[in-house]
Design a protein around this motif. Structure first.
Motif, PDB file in Angstrom:
ATOM      1  N   ALA A 219      -6.055 -33.485 -38.236  1.00 22.34           N
ATOM      2  CA  ALA A 219      -6.081 -32.505 -39.323  1.00 22.34           C
ATOM      3  C   ALA A 219      -7.280 -31.574 -39.196  1.00 22.34           C
ATOM      4  O   ALA A 219      -7.165 -30.354 -39.386  1.00 22.34           O
ATOM      5  CB  ALA A 219      -6.105 -33.227 -40.670  1.00 22.34           C
ATOM      6  N   PHE A 220      -8.438 -32.128 -38.854  1.00 17.85           N
ATOM      7  CA  PHE A 220      -9.658 -31.329 -38.730  1.00 17.85           C
ATOM      8  C   PHE A 220      -9.524 -30.280 -37.637  1.00 17.85           C
ATOM      9  O   PHE A 220      -9.851 -29.105 -37.833  1.00 17.85           O
ATOM     10  CB  PHE A 220     -10.841 -32.248 -38.442  1.00 17.85           C
ATOM     11  CG  PHE A 220     -12.178 -31.561 -38.427  1.00 17.85           C
ATOM     12  CD1 PHE A 220     -12.849 -31.287 -39.618  1.00 17.85           C
ATOM     13  CD2 PHE A 220     -12.769 -31.181 -37.234  1.00 17.85           C
ATOM     14  CE1 PHE A 220     -14.078 -30.651 -39.608  1.00 17.85           C
ATOM     15  CE2 PHE A 220     -13.998 -30.540 -37.214  1.00 17.85           C
ATOM     16  CZ  PHE A 220     -14.664 -30.275 -38.405  1.00 17.85           C
ATOM     17  N   ASN A 221      -9.024 -30.693 -36.474  1.00 17.95           N
ATOM     18  CA  ASN A 221      -8.894 -29.765 -35.346  1.00 17.95           C
ATOM     19  C   ASN A 221      -7.832 -28.700 -35.587  1.00 17.95           C
ATOM     20  O   ASN A 221      -7.897 -27.608 -35.010  1.00 17.95           O
ATOM     21  CB  ASN A 221      -8.559 -30.529 -34.064  1.00 17.95           C
ATOM     22  CG  ASN A 221      -9.737 -31.329 -33.546  1.00 17.95           C
ATOM     23  OD1 ASN A 221     -10.866 -31.152 -33.996  1.00 17.95           O
ATOM     24  ND2 ASN A 221      -9.484 -32.207 -32.605  1.00 17.95           N
ATOM     25  N   ALA A 222      -6.857 -29.016 -36.446  1.00 11.24           N
ATOM     26  CA  ALA A 222      -5.801 -28.058 -36.755  1.00 11.24           C
ATOM     27  C   ALA A 222      -6.183 -27.119 -37.897  1.00 11.24           C
ATOM     28  O   ALA A 222      -5.418 -26.226 -38.250  1.00 11.24           O
ATOM     29  CB  ALA A 222      -4.507 -28.796 -37.097  1.00 11.24           C
ATOM     30  N   GLY A 223      -7.361 -27.339 -38.485  1.00  7.25           N
ATOM     31  CA  GLY A 223      -7.833 -26.452 -39.542  1.00  7.25           C
ATOM     32  C   GLY A 223      -7.491 -26.882 -40.947  1.00  7.25           C
ATOM     33  O   GLY A 223      -7.757 -26.146 -41.905  1.00  7.25           O
ATOM     34  N   PHE A 224      -6.923 -28.076 -41.095  1.00  4.01           N
ATOM     35  CA  PHE A 224      -6.576 -28.581 -42.430  1.00  4.01           C
ATOM     36  C   PHE A 224      -7.762 -29.392 -42.963  1.00  4.01           C
ATOM     37  O   PHE A 224      -7.744 -30.627 -42.994  1.00  4.01           O
ATOM     38  CB  PHE A 224      -5.304 -29.426 -42.365  1.00  4.01           C
ATOM     39  CG  PHE A 224      -4.082 -28.652 -41.945  1.00  4.01           C
ATOM     40  CD1 PHE A 224      -3.411 -27.849 -42.861  1.00  4.01           C
ATOM     41  CD2 PHE A 224      -3.623 -28.706 -40.639  1.00  4.01           C
ATOM     42  CE1 PHE A 224      -2.292 -27.121 -42.483  1.00  4.01           C
ATOM     43  CE2 PHE A 224      -2.496 -27.991 -40.248  1.00  4.01           C
ATOM     44  CZ  PHE A 224      -1.837 -27.186 -41.166  1.00  4.01           C
ATOM     45  N   PHE A 225      -8.784 -28.680 -43.376  1.00  2.00           N
ATOM     46  CA  PHE A 225     -10.056 -29.317 -43.705  1.00  2.00           C
ATOM     47  C   PHE A 225      -9.998 -30.178 -44.966  1.00  2.00           C
ATOM     48  O   PHE A 225     -10.676 -31.214 -45.046  1.00  2.00           O
ATOM     49  CB  PHE A 225     -11.152 -28.257 -43.828  1.00  2.00           C
ATOM     50  CG  PHE A 225     -11.332 -27.453 -42.564  1.00  2.00           C
ATOM     51  CD1 PHE A 225     -11.584 -28.084 -41.358  1.00  2.00           C
ATOM     52  CD2 PHE A 225     -11.241 -26.072 -42.582  1.00  2.00           C
ATOM     53  CE1 PHE A 225     -11.740 -27.357 -40.184  1.00  2.00           C
ATOM     54  CE2 PHE A 225     -11.393 -25.337 -41.415  1.00  2.00           C
ATOM     55  CZ  PHE A 225     -11.642 -25.974 -40.219  1.00  2.00           C
ATOM     56  N   ASP A 226      -9.205 -29.772 -45.942  1.00  2.00           N
ATOM     57  CA  ASP A 226      -9.093 -30.584 -47.160  1.00  2.00           C
ATOM     58  C   ASP A 226      -8.435 -31.931 -46.847  1.00  2.00           C
ATOM     59  O   ASP A 226      -8.870 -32.980 -47.335  1.00  2.00           O
ATOM     60  CB  ASP A 226      -8.283 -29.846 -48.233  1.00  2.00           C
ATOM     61  CG  ASP A 226      -9.033 -28.658 -48.814  1.00  2.00           C
ATOM     62  OD1 ASP A 226     -10.274 -28.634 -48.686  1.00  2.00           O
ATOM     63  OD2 ASP A 226      -8.383 -27.763 -49.388  1.00  2.00           O
ATOM     64  N   ALA A 227      -7.388 -31.885 -46.031  1.00  2.00           N
ATOM     65  CA  ALA A 227      -6.717 -33.132 -45.640  1.00  2.00           C
ATOM     66  C   ALA A 227      -7.655 -33.999 -44.807  1.00  2.00           C
ATOM     67  O   ALA A 227      -7.714 -35.223 -44.981  1.00  2.00           O
ATOM     68  CB  ALA A 227      -5.444 -32.820 -44.852  1.00  2.00           C
TER      69      ALA A 227
END
Length: 246
Positions: A50-58
């Motif tokens: 999730a972090f690497n894909a830009g979904f920082f809240d998740a």
């Protein structure tokens, strides 16, 4: 009787779902060197996808869960058979928790997280696993996260040199990426495959029987190319190697 070193193990998604024997072999080795191994069945992911894909809240939600799952008043070490996940927790969590009330709690945990071989060599001072035996020749792949995020290079090689029957030969560009990179392999399939081809060709040029590394994700990527192209070489995680022969 001296007290045992207590270790909480973190089993990454790749290992849990695809290579569970690698996790079991890590436990086998840790127990053989005198560690008391604990496993929290509530653990899930470190949040890296999730972090690497830009979904920082998740990613933050998963990171908070990781923090809750592995925070303990006894300050146990946290050990994982993946430098990629360790790099995420040790480095990227700093960005996640930088303005969080969990920052102090995270800082305390951050110092206890280690990749498997790093824990053996740098914490326990172990460079040889008694009984480890594997006949053949290997070449070593420096996984990006191990080398660049965790500074791991000499330790795994020293452990492998002390495996009975196993000889080492370095390949060209051992520090070059294998091409996996998580979602990179999906988004840029052609480039990723070309990088795997280059890595495998360099390994084959050594005449080695095995490509060994610290990270199952890299090895899965390379093994897929090897099988598809029917190349005469195998991949092995270092935990599986150290658990061989005994």
């Amino acid at each position: 009787m001296a007290s045992k070193t207590v270790v909480d193990i973190f089993i990454p998604c790749f290992v849990d779902q695809v290579f569970p024997e690698t996790g079991m072999n890590m436990v086998k080795v840790l127990e053989s060197v005198g560690c008391e191994v604990h496993y929290n069945p509530n653990q899930t992911c470190c949040g890296q996808p999730a972090f690497n894909a830009g979904f920082f809240d998740a990613a933050r939600d998963v990171a908070v869960k990781f923090l809750d799952d592995f925070s303990n008043e006894n300050s146990h070490y946290i050990v994982a058979p993946s430098a990629s996940c360790v790099g995420m927790v040790r480095n990227s969590y700093q960005d996640i928790f930088v303005k969080s009330s969990n920052l102090v709690k995270y800082r305390a945990m951050q110092k206890k997280v280690f990749e498997f071989t790093e824990f053996l060599t740098d914490v326990l001072g172990i460079t040889s696993i008694p009984g480890a035996t594997l006949p053949g020749t290997f070449t070593y792949h420096d996984a990006c996260s191990a080398l660049r995020e965790c500074g791991i290079k000499a330790g795994p090689r020293e452990l492998l040199r002390n495996v009975h029957g196993l000889d080492m030969v370095e390949m060209e560009e051992s520090e070059t990426c294998c091409g996996f990179g998580g979602t990179f392999a999906v988004k840029f399939e052609a480039i990723s495959s070309a990088m795997a081809e280059q890595k495998v060709d360099n390994a084959l040029a050594t005449g080695a029987d095995y490509i060994i590394s610290t990270d199952s994700s890299c090895l899965m990527h390379l093994e897929t190319y090897i099988r598809k192209q029917q190349k005469p070489i195998r991949t092995m995680h270092i935990a599986d190697v150290l658990a061989s022969g005994w």
